[in-house]
Design an enzyme around this catalytic site. Structure first.
Site, short mmCIF file in Angstrom:
data_model
loop_
_atom_site.label_atom_id
_atom_site.label_comp_id
_atom_site.label_asym_id
_atom_site.label_seq_id
_atom_site.Cartn_x
_atom_site.Cartn_y
_atom_site.Cartn_z
N ASP A 110 10.35 16.95 55.56
CA ASP A 110 11.62 17.95 55.09
C ASP A 110 12.56 17.82 54.34
O ASP A 110 12.99 17.03 54.18
CB ASP A 110 11.21 19.08 56.54
CG ASP A 110 12.74 20.18 56.60
OD1 ASP A 110 11.90 20.89 55.42
OD2 ASP A 110 13.27 20.08 56.89
N GLY B 255 11.30 24.08 51.46
CA GLY B 255 11.31 25.43 51.16
C GLY B 255 12.34 25.79 49.76
O GLY B 255 12.22 27.08 49.29
#
Length: 1446
Positions: A528, A872
């Protein structure tokens, strides 16, 4: 199909058996739902028996992540453990020995080791699952407010709750007397709940919840009920009408505290500021005047910037419990079926019969998010539990097995096959011998001549006896040893001070003890970004204003940043403020109270009586901004510019315009901190906060927005200036800029200003003619900023004539309400005003990475690990982080694959094909039959979608050497493209082939489920070992899907840690976790296992060769206790010490030379080849021991009195020799001889001698032994001493010779490093790394690179555009509600970062390695675009020269 292939297929199916599939509840297809509020259920919801149909029952809000329940623990855990073939074998052997004909010792004693192994493993698994249950309990018993009262009835049907392993838990929220109401690190109860994964916002800490029944009234005429006595506290929580029950006795509509697991679909809930959202909730009303709510979504998408959500306009009157409970306010909500898309929701509000109003994701608060900067929100629950988006994006808790354990199964299977062959040989030969010699009265047939005696049956019994005799070929003690060693390895990780984070007092924690060796075999890391690689914190470093660069003052080393900066030189009196402020107070001026006991639900409590930002006396450091911007030269210039005689100078105007643009062109909110009375900026992204904070630091203080009025105090004016916000021209990836149109009020100057900030190439091409010197200087400064890895932004303004604006505003208004092609029309009209701009300057912001991230990634890449970043964030943000983290090198080429609805873009499959042909033409990917089938022609693989250049609205600079640069290739793909790329096997196959050719992959705009699918694609498609690391709830599915999951306990809570196998505090600890502990654990465990199998074969081999001389009757040559204690006492210590303390290389060497990880990553320490070699060694040594000693002794004893029938004398010699050989062999195979190794070898050798002497001396009066008196002849025999001295060197010589041969003629990297370390213990291996690493430890240092800005090229395969962009950064959501709301006065804001491409960090010490030219080379593109490229781009930058070869 051959028999071997069938066996392989059968074995693979057995090995891949998924225990979870037996115990997981399979959910059927979920139909679209309708949520009824104050309406009865339709008749078609009931079956013939008037029961609710199953498809209309909604799942409870109870979320369970644990694996076991009280019912399934035993069967599921046993199934998981009996996936080990060895356990099945041990069970079968134990069962056979319960029959008297096969019994050797007590059957209970035989099965005891198996029970111990299964029991210890079961206790460990149960303990780990109890922790998960505690986490679930903490979450499910968090509290929220739900509508209650006799008038309110929720008719929506729900499924019953699930009973779990743990008993019901009644939370006690009453604090001890004198306890602080603030959360503290030392509060044990809260810490326990937080460690279990409870959201901090779900744990009530406000004193008002301590001693009352949980009711809350928001009626203006009803007082809050008085607190109940302490004696009734427990009853009010658990009794009738208590918090944990839904039966409410109070008739007046009110809000009642209820546990999350009791929330139902259709419930009205009231959520207060800073509380977590318990389910997917549709917003009805909020505390803000314009019914807007702000949420923090980092648990969903990893982004810490606030997102704005708005209430459904038709339901904004639901502001009180009485309105919500009024039966006349009936409606229903028609929803689509639940899905995993976090950015999409289709629903409709139905009022009356046919009045339908749309509901989308902007009207929803999703579970897992946290309400921020909003007093309260009232909403209706639409989805609960397993139907919420965050849970649907999370997977079930997997049962992970290490790769070593999986590899052991075929090796155990081989040993079992050998055992079966040995048993069949003994059974067949015994049957033949008995049948042939039955009539000869053979001595061994005494008492076996009964009429019913059958040699064939006896052969079968001998076969079973052989299985028992040679059962140690699969040692059960191996599994006990592995469990113990792995447990201690977990403790080593825990106590490693090098991975201890002092700031948070957190060590590295191994949550799964059986995966330590997997850490040494990782091939792919999936990471991430936010909170994992970055701090998500910004620093305003430099700026260029009017051609003059301000570099900022050096950061003090030991000076802490002051929290609040006082405003100087400004009259803050009330009389003065009343002159400059008018109208109502700003709605965003202060944080609303979280209490609900006042008469006004919007009221707030201001401790310092400072509610208006215009009255604040200081500015607090914004969240996400690390330090303030200070520049003494800038301060001096501003003081001179604000003087009486400098107001009209050019630089004074530039200074004023630059900082006013920063202070006004944004969507930042303001509030007043009640503790300090200072202004606090609430930005939707840290970089936006850094810009406004920097403006405030130099005196341009943004003091909030009251509807369309912006307030600003500057050093150029004593009064607070106010501006009318006329329009906001929003940002998108095509515009790459944001503009605001403002008019100053309260002044004679009524001019209209357009303030703009955006990418440098976008702004520069819209500047008015002239000012070339300023443009050139600013471009030079931008290049310098970008070369330092900073994000840049360019600022400009324009004075708009009133007539032009009035005409433009009419066109803009028409475009804003157009039903067809609204976005395109707004985009076109927005550009009409943004021309003839005047350049003000540029900014440079640093996005702070986690400590050591660039070096860690560089070292992991040197170790041969491929790193994929799954985030994201938007594409530009992801690429910028790729540069700053060393994931993308300065000379790397970037392939961009994008999805979307753009008709000009090519299909995803065609984009991937084009990337393969252009960048990897010699990779043979295009020759793959599965790929050629999708190509229409050989000459045009893209079919009707040829490579084309598309006008994207920005200046495109074609790189002449794109694809030919000496760097590698990085693939960047967005979530929209992944939806297609992961849709079928053909797309997956091509994506995987393309991605494996690249040095790194960055996936942006991906959902949590897509993260898990990407991990599974690599894990299943390549069979590679994968590791996933993250810190938020959006990373849970990825962490669970990987072979090893690592959670970072950071800003985003503990959800990732609770689902992980290892928990670390900083990303940089991952390097030591893999390169040191992973390498050590894998080499230790692999070496221990093969040595375990080796020493077993030594024992079994001696027993086997004896069968030749005992008529193949499966008899023991050793006295039975030597066989019984072989694995548990005589030979266990060396292999245990090997598994605990052996190390091929010291830790500082492994950290300095990451390339050594290759030996571990490629699985060299535990392979089938290595297993067979050790098996052969054991067989050879057993042969030497047996036959040399057999032929040394003329008979089985050295006695000369004629009693030569005693077998145990010469077999004891074999036992002692075999133990010593196995012990010394284990020592030879140990890399590092520590005191523990000397102790283990000495203990085992001493033990066999002491045991032999003591056991032989036991008198029959104590208890009977078959070897009493053996020592009288054994220790006085020359055969014994000479035999041992002869056998040991002969047995060990081949292994010693092989090791010497390999070390002298074919040394490995590890051998060379160990030898150098032996010669020079103080050698600095980091110097060798700088000089070229392991290719040649004596290599001369490479010529240092010259400092240059990043010039790597990228190719957008969706448009065919090849470009190089200067660094730029901008934060705003495309097509977001935030900007639309600013234009329509709806208070909707949403921002996201659009960062710059950044060069590789200059601080990295790692050299650059590039791919071979044969892999990098591409075919020359046939596009005529090259001929259209001007030698210099429109910004005056010449293409960068190719870097010098090294």
């Amino acid at each position: 199909m051959s028999p071997f292939h069938r066996i392989a297929v059968w074995y693979n199916k057995l090995a891949d058996f998924n225990v979870e599939s037996l115990f997981s509840r399979k959910r059927h297809a979920i139909p679209p739902r309708t949520v009824f509020v104050h309406q009865p259920l339709p008749a078609d919801y009931y079956d013939q028996k008037q029961r609710i149909k199953k498809e209309h029952l909604y799942t409870t809000n109870q979320v369970i992540t644990s694996k076991y329940t009280v019912v399934t623990f035993v069967p599921r855990n046993l199934l998981e453990q009996f996936r080990r073939i060895a356990n099945v074998f041990f069970l079968a052997i134990a069962i056979m020995q319960f029959f008297s004909i096969f019994s050797t010792v007590s059957p209970g004693l035989v099965i005891l080791p198996l029970i111990v192994v299964i029991g210890i493993t079961g206790i460990k698994d149960g303990y780990e699952d109890i922790k998960r249950h505690q986490s679930d309990r903490a979450v499910n018993y968090s509290l929220t407010r739900v509508l209650a009262g006799e008038e309110w009835v929720n008719t929506n049907p729900m499924e019953p709750k699930t009973k779990t392993f743990m008993k019901g838990f009644v939370p006690r929220f009453r604090r001890k007397k004198g306890a602080s109401t603030k959360r503290s690190k030392g509060t044990s109860g809260e810490v326990e709940m937080l460690a279990g994964g409870a959201p901090p916002e779900g744990i009530p800490v406000d004193p008002q919840y301590e001693d009352f029944s949980g009711r809350e009234y928001d009626d203006a005429d009803v007082a809050q009920p008085p607190p109940q006595s302490e004696e009734h506290h427990h009853g009010l929580l658990t009794g009738e009408g208590g918090i944990l029950h839904r039966h409410h006795s109070d008739s007046r509509p009110h809000w009642r505290l209820t546990t999350w697991e009791n929330i139902q679909v259709g419930d009205f809930v009231k959520i207060m500021d800073n509380e977590a959202i318990p389910a997917d909730v549709m917003i009805c009303a909020t505390s803000e005047e314009e019914n807007v709510a702000f949420v923090e979504t980092k648990s969903l998408d990893g982004e810490t910037n606030l997102k704005s959500r708005s209430a459904v306009p038709q339901l904004t009157h639901f502001r009180y419990a009485a309105e919500c409970a009024n039966p006349r306010n009936d409606f229903r909500v028609d929803c689509d079926r639940p899905d995993t898309n976090l950015y999409k929701l289709n629903a409709a509000l139905v009022l009356g019969e046919d009045d339908k109003y749309p509901i989308d994701i902007q009207n929803m608060l999703l579970r897992g998010t946290v309400l921020r900067n909003t007093g309260w929100v009232i909403g209706v629950v639409l989805f609960t539990g397993q139907d919420t988006k965050i849970v649907m994006n999370s997977g079930n808790t997997p049962s992970k097995r290490s790769k070593v354990e999986r590899q052991m199964n075929p090796q155990v299977f081989i040993n079992l096959t050998i055992l079966a062959i040995m048993g069949m040989v003994l059974g067949i030969v015994d049957a033949v011998l008995e049948q042939r010699n039955f009539d000869r009265n053979a001595p061994w047939e005494f008492m076996a001549t009964q009429d019913d005696d059958n040699p064939h049956i006896n052969g079968l019994i001998t076969f079973i006896f052989a299985l028992i005799t040679f059962q140690n070929i699969v040692p059960i003690s191996l599994y006990i040893s592995i469990e113990g060693v792995r447990t201690v390895q977990a403790l080593f990780i825990y106590f490693d001070r090098e991975m201890y984070y002092e700031k948070t007092d957190q060590p590295t924690l191994a949550r799964s003890w059986n995966l330590s060796d997997d850490l040494g075999q990782i091939e792919y890391i999936f990471s991430d970004k936010t909170g994992t690689l970055t701090q998500n914190a910004m620093v305003f470093q430099e700026c260029s204003i009017g051609g003059k660069a301000y570099r900022g003052d050096p950061e003090p080393e030991n000076e802490s940043e002051e929290e609040v900066t006082k405003v100087e030189g400004m009259d803050m009196s009330v009389e003065h403020l009343t002159k400059v402020s008018s109208g109502p107070d700003s709605a965003s001026s202060s944080r609303p109270s979280s209490g609900g006991n006042g008469s006004d639900p919007v009221s707030s409590v201001d401790k310092l009586a400072v509610a208006d930002p215009k009255e604040a006396t200081g500015v607090k450091l914004s969240e996400g901004v690390l330090r303030r911007f200070r520049d003494s030269e800038l301060k001096k210039d501003i003081e001179e510019a604000s003087g009486e005689n400098a107001g009209n100078s050019a630089h004074a105007r530039n200074l004023n315009g630059f900082w006013q643009t920063l202070a006004l062109c944004h969507t930042v909110l303001t509030s007043v901190d009640p503790e300090t009375g200072a202004i606090e900026y609430k930005a939707q992204s840290p970089d936006e906060a850094a810009l406004v904070q920097a403006a405030a630091d130099v005196g341009f203080i943004f003091r909030g927005r009251d509807r369309d009025i912006l307030s600003l105090s500057t050093p150029f004016s004593e009064a607070i200036e106010q501006y009318e916000l006329l329009n906001v021209l929003e940002f998108n990836s095509t515009r790459k800029r944001m503009s605001v149109v403002i008019r100053k009020i309260g002044d004679d100057d009524k001019r209209i200003f357009l303030l703009t900030k955006g990418a440098d190439n976008v702004i520069f091409e819209r500047l008015m003619p002239g000012g070339e010197e300023l443009k050139k200087t600013t471009e030079q400064h931008l290049a310098e900023f970008a070369s330092e890895g900073l994000r840049t932004l360019t600022l400009a303004f324009r004075v708009v004539p009133d007539e032009e604006y009035s005409q433009w505003a009419q066109r803009y208004a028409e475009a804003s309400v157009a039903l067809d092609e609204r976005e395109e029309r707004v985009f076109a009209v927005s550009g009409e005003l943004e021309h003839d701009l005047r350049l003000l300057g540029a900014t440079a912001i640093e996005d702070r990475l986690q400590d050591g991230v660039p070096d860690t990634i560089a070292d992991l890449k040197l170790a041969g690990i491929k790193i994929w970043v799954l985030t994201g964030d938007k594409l530009e943000t992801a690429i910028a982080i790729g540069h700053s983290t060393n994931l993308i090198g300065r000379e790397d080429n970037i392939i961009i694959i994008r999805g979307g609805d753009d008709p000009n873009s090519r299909p995803i499959y065609s984009q991937m094909l084009g990337a393969v042909e252009e960048f990897f033409p010699e990779s043979n990917i295009l020759k793959d039959e599965r790929i050629h089938e999708n190509m229409q022609t050989t000459s045009n693989p893209h079919g009707q979608y040829p490579l084309q250049r598309v006008n994207t609205g920005v200046t495109d600079i074609v790189g002449r050497d794109n694809g030919e640069r000496p760097g590698g290739t990085v693939l960047v793909i967005d979530g929209a493209a992944l939806e297609y790329a992961l849709s079928d096997e053909q797309h997956k196959h091509l994506l995987l082939r393309l991605a494996t050719q690249c040095e790194a992959v960055i996936c942006c705009r991906v959902s949590p489920l897509q993260k898990a699918l990407i991990v599974k694609l690599v894990k299943d498609g390549l069979g590679s070992m994968t590791l996933a690391i993250g810190d938020g709830a959006n990373d849970v599915s990825m962490i669970q899907a990987a072979d090893v999951g690592v959670g970072i306990s950071g800003e985003e809570g503990l959800q990732a840690v609770n689902s992980s196998d290892y928990a670390i505090a900083q990303f940089r600890f991952l390097k030591r976790l893999l390169l040191v502990h992973g390498h050590w654990s894998y080499s230790r465990n692999g070496n221990m296992i093969v040595n375990f199998f080796y020493k077993v074969i030594v024992n079994i081999g001696v027993l086997w060769w004896f069968q030749i001389y005992c008529a193949w009757s499966s008899q023991y040559v050793f006295e039975y206790t030597y066989v019984l204690f072989w694995n548990s006492f005589f030979t266990v210590a060396p292999v245990i010490v090997m598994g605990l303390f052996d190390r091929p290389v010291d830790d500082h060497v492994l950290m300095a030379l990451p390339e050594l990880y290759r030996h571990s990553r490629e699985g060299e320490y535990f392979t089938m080849k290595l297993f067979l070699i050790y098996m052969f060694d054991g067989l050879y040594q057993a042969t030497v021991v047996f036959f040399l000693l057999l032929y040394t002794y003329f008979t089985s004893t050295s006695r000369s009195d004629g009693y030569a029938v005693y077998i145990y004398e010469f077999s004891t010699t074999m036992a002692v020799a075999a133990v010593m050989i196995a012990t010394l062999y284990n020592g030879i195979q140990t890399h590092t001889w520590t005191s523990w190794v000397f102790w283990a070898l000495g203990v085992e050798i001493a033990l066999i001698w002491i045991y032999t002497a003591a056991y032989d001396a036991i008198k029959p009066s104590w208890f009977t032994t078959p070897v009493y008196g053996n020592n009288h002849y054994l220790f006085t025999s020359a055969y014994f001493w000479l035999g041992i001295l002869l056998v040991i060197p002969i047995a060990l010589l081949p292994r010693l010779a092989a090791k010497a041969y390999k070390f002298l003629l074919f040394p490995s990297d590890v051998d060379r490093v160990r030898y150098l370390h032996k010669l020079d213990p103080n050698r600095d291996f980091t110097r060798d790394q700088k000089n070229g690493g392991l290719d040649d430890l004596m290599r001369q240092p490479s010529r240092p690179r010259t400092r240059q800005s990043f010039v790597g090229n990228r190719t957008d395969m969706s448009t065919g555009t090849q470009s190089v962009s200067h660094g730029f950064d901008f934060s705003m959501e495309e097509n977001g509600v935030a900007l639309r709301r600013l234009q329509s006065n709806l208070s909707e804001r949403q921002m996201e970062r659009q960062p710059t491409k950044r060069r590789r960090m200059a601080s990295s010490l790692m050299p650059h390695f590039s791919l071979p030219r044969s892999i990098r080379r591409k075919k020359p593109p046939m596009s005529p675009l090259r001929d259209e490229v001007d030698p210099e781009d429109d910004e005056g930058h010449a293409p960068a020269p190719p870097p010098s070869s090294q």
